[in-house]
Design a protein around this motif. Structure first.
Motif, mmCIF file in Angstrom:
data_model
loop_
_atom_site.group_PDB
_atom_site.id
_atom_site.type_symbol
_atom_site.label_atom_id
_atom_site.label_comp_id
_atom_site.label_asym_id
_atom_site.label_seq_id
_atom_site.Cartn_x
_atom_site.Cartn_y
_atom_site.Cartn_z
ATOM 1 N N UNK A 153 0.800 -1.230 0.000
ATOM 2 C CA UNK A 153 0.000 0.000 0.000
ATOM 3 C C UNK A 153 0.829 1.275 0.000
ATOM 4 N N UNK A 154 2.116 1.189 0.312
ATOM 5 C CA UNK A 154 2.984 2.370 0.296
ATOM 6 C C UNK A 154 3.716 2.530 -1.032
ATOM 7 N N UNK A 155 3.364 1.732 -2.028
ATOM 8 C CA UNK A 155 4.078 1.788 -3.305
ATOM 9 C C UNK A 155 3.892 3.150 -3.969
ATOM 10 N N UNK A 156 4.825 3.459 -4.844
ATOM 11 C CA UNK A 156 4.736 4.687 -5.625
ATOM 12 C C UNK A 156 5.484 4.478 -6.926
ATOM 13 N N UNK A 157 5.181 5.306 -7.894
ATOM 14 C CA UNK A 157 5.893 5.236 -9.159
ATOM 15 C C UNK A 157 5.176 4.378 -10.183
ATOM 16 N N UNK A 158 5.930 3.850 -11.125
ATOM 17 C CA UNK A 158 5.365 3.145 -12.268
ATOM 18 C C UNK A 158 4.636 1.873 -11.848
ATOM 19 N N UNK A 159 3.509 1.631 -12.492
ATOM 20 C CA UNK A 159 2.740 0.400 -12.339
ATOM 21 C C UNK A 159 2.346 0.137 -10.893
ATOM 22 N N UNK A 160 2.111 1.217 -10.148
ATOM 23 C CA UNK A 160 1.642 1.137 -8.762
ATOM 24 C C UNK A 160 0.200 1.624 -8.706
ATOM 25 N N UNK A 162 -1.935 3.174 -5.992
ATOM 26 C CA UNK A 162 -1.734 3.699 -4.637
ATOM 27 C C UNK A 162 -2.685 3.060 -3.621
ATOM 28 N N UNK A 163 -2.124 2.704 -2.484
ATOM 29 C CA UNK A 163 -2.897 2.091 -1.425
ATOM 30 C C UNK A 163 -3.122 0.604 -1.610
ATOM 31 N N UNK A 164 -2.678 0.054 -2.755
ATOM 32 C CA UNK A 164 -2.890 -1.367 -3.040
ATOM 33 C C UNK A 164 -1.547 -2.066 -3.239
ATOM 34 N N UNK A 165 -0.895 -1.784 -4.354
ATOM 35 C CA UNK A 165 0.382 -2.435 -4.603
ATOM 36 C C UNK A 165 0.797 -2.335 -6.058
ATOM 37 N N UNK A 166 1.880 -3.029 -6.403
ATOM 38 C CA UNK A 166 2.444 -3.025 -7.747
ATOM 39 C C UNK A 166 1.832 -4.138 -8.599
ATOM 40 N N UNK A 167 1.791 -3.883 -9.898
ATOM 41 C CA UNK A 167 1.526 -4.948 -10.862
ATOM 42 C C UNK A 167 2.830 -5.717 -11.045
ATOM 43 N N UNK A 168 2.894 -6.928 -10.522
ATOM 44 C CA UNK A 168 4.140 -7.710 -10.537
ATOM 45 C C UNK A 168 4.635 -7.925 -11.961
ATOM 46 N N UNK A 169 3.705 -8.129 -12.891
ATOM 47 C CA UNK A 169 4.096 -8.428 -14.270
ATOM 48 C C UNK A 169 4.423 -7.170 -15.067
ATOM 49 N N UNK A 170 5.017 -6.207 -14.430
ATOM 50 C CA UNK A 170 5.584 -5.044 -15.126
ATOM 51 C C UNK A 170 7.011 -4.793 -14.650
ATOM 52 N N UNK A 182 11.913 -2.902 -6.854
ATOM 53 C CA UNK A 182 11.049 -2.622 -5.706
ATOM 54 C C UNK A 182 9.952 -3.665 -5.499
ATOM 55 N N UNK A 183 9.859 -4.621 -6.422
ATOM 56 C CA UNK A 183 8.815 -5.646 -6.347
ATOM 57 C C UNK A 183 9.491 -6.992 -6.069
ATOM 58 N N UNK A 184 9.509 -7.445 -4.819
ATOM 59 C CA UNK A 184 10.297 -8.633 -4.472
ATOM 60 C C UNK A 184 9.850 -9.893 -5.196
ATOM 61 N N UNK A 185 8.561 -9.974 -5.531
ATOM 62 C CA UNK A 185 8.072 -11.166 -6.220
ATOM 63 C C UNK A 185 8.672 -11.256 -7.633
ATOM 64 N N UNK A 186 8.718 -10.132 -8.341
ATOM 65 C CA UNK A 186 9.332 -10.121 -9.668
ATOM 66 C C UNK A 186 10.835 -10.336 -9.560
ATOM 67 N N UNK A 187 11.448 -9.768 -8.542
ATOM 68 C CA UNK A 187 12.887 -9.941 -8.354
ATOM 69 C C UNK A 187 13.241 -11.412 -8.156
#
Length: 341
Positions: A153-160, A162-170, A182-187
């Motif tokens: 929920x604290x994500x910011x920037x591209x493919x975020x 806000x308040x939810x999270x990142x799109x892992x597949x980006x 910044x996305x540990x699952x993609x990393x």
């Protein structure tokens, strides 16, 4: 190629059902699994804890054929697992559920691992040629919430969102090192790709409901890397992989297959691992469905997994004409009411 695929299709598929979920259609790229109006129970889909239990049981029962390791942690601290089976020189990586509300690829992958772990002469022959790597439920935090994004929920920037999270597949761009991602699952997926250097990567998702030009509902859409940085040999191999999947599904007649209208971002797994030089394919299963159609979709995903392994082991995938992939029909129109028939 189809001898063992037939065995894959008759192997018992214990299927999954579901909790109410809501999602707006998102068709470029990927899409929701269920619509707002649907009541779907999730109890029979594997939760994260149930998946881990199932993986460990598969490992035990396989008597060493299937091995497990943790390859990272989600943003909330859940372990991310890599399952390995086979000793062959050609490494094939399957990843599922980067989007938490797109679950049936995970169910198919668990059934595949169970079947391969049981062994048998035909499977043993394949696994002497192929090493299968599987990262199931890449986005466990999102899957527990049945949401597309990871939980950040604290994500910011591209493919975020806000308040939810990142799109892992980006977030698979080769220009972003895993330690800077910044996305540990993609990393975690990046690290596996760097460590094992798979020759082929297949990423499983769901889309909405679409029709073919003939009016049939699309069950499966597939596509190869279309980013200009993907080298020609990787694109050619990706097209051959698509054809191996297309030919098998159309042969058995229970699937309607189309090209997915893929977009260009480098961080999409399909493009990213193609840019790295692997054959890379996106498989999009039909969405907008309840449990009545789920068994067929798991069987379809399961068939694509088995068909590709068999084709690689026999070498037939490498004999297919990559140009013929252009003949795979284009996906048709979105169906506003997929339950109208």
């Amino acid at each position: 190629m189809r001898r063992l695929v037939s065995a894959f299709l008759v192997f018992g598929l214990a299927l999954a059902s579901t909790a109410t979920a809501a999602a707006d259609p998102q068709t470029i790229p990927n899409g929701p699994w269920v619509q707002d109006s649907q009541q779907v129970r999730l109890e029979r889909l594997h939760s994260y804890d149930e998946m881990v239990k199932a993986l460990r049981q598969i490992q035990r029962q396989s008597k060493g054929r299937v091995s497990l390791e943790t390859v990272g942690r989600s943003n909330e601290g859940r372990d991310l697992y890599l399952a390995k089976v086979g000793t062959g020189p050609t490494k094939v990586l399957y990843i599922t559920q980067q989007h938490g509300n797109e679950p049936l690829g995970t169910e198919a992958a668990l059934q595949l691992l169970q079947r391969l772990g049981n062994g048998g002469a035909g499977w043993d022959a394949i696994l002497r040629k192929v090493t299968l790597l599987v990262i199931p439920k890449v986005n466990p935090d999102g899957s527990e919430r049945f949401q597309r994004q990871n939980h950040d929920p604290d994500c910011s920037g591209a493919f975020c969102t806000p308040g939810v999270g990142f799109d892992v597949n980006r977030w698979h761009d080769p220009a972003v090192a895993p330690e800077d991602n910044p996305v540990p699952e993609a990393a975690a997926v990046q690290r596996v790709a760097i460590r094992y250097q798979p020759a082929m990567v297949v990423d499983y998702h769901h889309q909405g409901s679409y029709r073919s030009d003939d009016g049939d509902l699309i069950t499966t859409s597939i596509f190869w890397p279309n980013h200009p940085d993907a080298p020609a040999p990787a694109v050619a191999l990706s097209r051959q992989m698509c054809l191996a999947i297309f030919d098998t599904l159309m042969h058995y007649g229970f699937a309607e297959v189309s090209q997915y209208p893929g977009t260009l971002p480098r961080g999409i797994a399909r493009n990213s691992y193609g840019i790295r030089g692997a054959g890379s394919v996106l498989v999009e299963m039909r969405g907008d469905i309840g449990q009545k159609s789920s068994g067929m979709l798991v069987r379809t995903a399961y068939a694509t997994m088995g068909a590709l392994l068999e084709s690689v082991a026999e070498g037939t995938v490498f004999t297919l004409d990559p140009a013929r992939a252009d003949e795979i029909p284009l996906r048709g129109d979105f169906v506003d009411d997929p339950h109208e028939e």
